[in-house]
Enzyme design. Structure first.
Site, mmCIF file in Angstrom:
data_model
loop_
_atom_site.group_PDB
_atom_site.id
_atom_site.type_symbol
_atom_site.label_atom_id
_atom_site.label_comp_id
_atom_site.label_asym_id
_atom_site.label_seq_id
_atom_site.Cartn_x
_atom_site.Cartn_y
_atom_site.Cartn_z
ATOM 1 N N MET B 1 3.101 9.145 6.562
ATOM 2 C CA MET B 1 2.557 7.713 6.057
ATOM 3 C C MET B 1 3.713 6.737 6.384
ATOM 4 O O MET B 1 5.022 6.941 6.316
ATOM 5 C CB MET B 1 2.480 8.087 4.463
ATOM 6 N N PRO B 2 3.459 5.543 6.210
ATOM 7 C CA PRO B 2 1.972 5.050 6.143
ATOM 8 C C PRO B 2 1.272 5.176 7.703
ATOM 9 O O PRO B 2 1.901 5.585 8.531
ATOM 10 C CB PRO B 2 2.235 3.650 5.936
ATOM 11 N N ARG B 3 0.059 5.241 7.418
ATOM 12 C CA ARG B 3 -0.841 5.372 8.536
ATOM 13 C C ARG B 3 -1.666 4.100 8.553
ATOM 14 O O ARG B 3 -2.435 3.723 7.383
ATOM 15 C CB ARG B 3 -1.673 6.677 8.276
ATOM 16 N N THR B 40 2.174 5.974 11.394
ATOM 17 C CA THR B 40 1.165 6.389 12.420
ATOM 18 C C THR B 40 -0.020 5.218 12.455
ATOM 19 O O THR B 40 -0.113 4.543 11.712
ATOM 20 C CB THR B 40 0.640 7.531 11.934
#
Lengths: 77, 77, 77, 77, 77, 77
Positions: B1-3, B40
């Site tokens: 994370m973050p995504r 991501t």
């Protein structure tokens, strides 16, 4: 419900998918004590040129790996 | 994370996508103070015959625009 | 469109979110050549007891880290 | 906003989709008292070999139905 | 299936939601010729400080509107 | 990747969730032959007044069940 969404790269065989949806359903039935017919599993396939980590598309990362290079983040291609 | 999930119409070039995932990763690293390898980015492309605004498919709206027409909502084709 | 979904752990400040949505919008406008008013950014916050990596909830991984332990996968708690 | 995502199996006609996005927009405008141009509808199509109920892919369930068989859960193929 | 996800701002009443899920189910049954018990509707509520258009959070845009201001994009607060 | 999203009603215990994310990770590792640290599991909880089947909110269906009633679709309350 429960509904399980599996997001993974393209390329698995139909048998792998059959095995996965059966096994996931079984563990959800066990862990959440629900009947199997209430469990839905959905497979979402993602292209490697549509997924990036550390700012680099997976398709580019794979291409570098094949050409022996490393990327700017020292991550294995 | 973050995504980060980017939902956009089909049709962008691979270079536009490379530029986008790199730039988004950089601003997330900056704004949320996280290392780049934890970020991501996933691109989800949407067909114009699978997206509607004000009840009209974008593909139909584009077709009207090409034929010079306007739609019932006075929205520009 | 484009629509950007940002999935991240809870805990960021309102100013971090303001900075993030502004910066993401700017890079999407630049990379995909679209007007800013067509860009939507949605923030989805995820609880640490609702996110697992290598089979371990992040909340449990953090608790181990505080207690100095390491988990079975050698991953930093 | 509001944004409506319709997840359904592949195979509907363009006219069915036109009818659906128009009708959904109308009921959202009515129920939530919003202008039509604020309503977005997105169609996501799912393959029958990417969707399982009770651990069985829909494509396999359909194949059994065609061959007259029933599956282990007594569910109609 | 079909499964319909309704993403909207927080703040609607339970009766509005009852009306919406009933009406959406009816139009899906009609347009896609499926039995009502196969139709699932899920409501996802979004906070106004988690949604941005043209780089500005809706909560900030509303605050400006209350204070009579317009934002940099000339968009109505 | 792979990333697994579990959508279920609110109300499970932390231990049920621990069991679920561990078991899902194990079956994904087995079925898709990937290392455990690449597998992410995210739990999304859904309120019963935000989920409808056959046009009826689950919360209303439960309320009818408690009051011994059946709904218009003959579905068990």
């Amino acid at each position: 419900m429960p509904r399980i969404v599996v997001q993974a790269y393209e390329g698995r065989t139909l048998d792998q998918k059959r095995h996965l949806v059966r096994a996931i359903t079984d563990v959800v039935v066990d862990a959440y004590a629900v009947p199997p017919e209430t469990v839905t599993v959905v497979i979402e396939e993602i292209r490697k040129d549509h997924m990036a980590k550390a700012g680099v598309l997976r398709s580019d990362r794979d291409a570098r790996a094949e050409s022996g290079g490393r990327d700017g983040n020292g991550l294995p291609a």
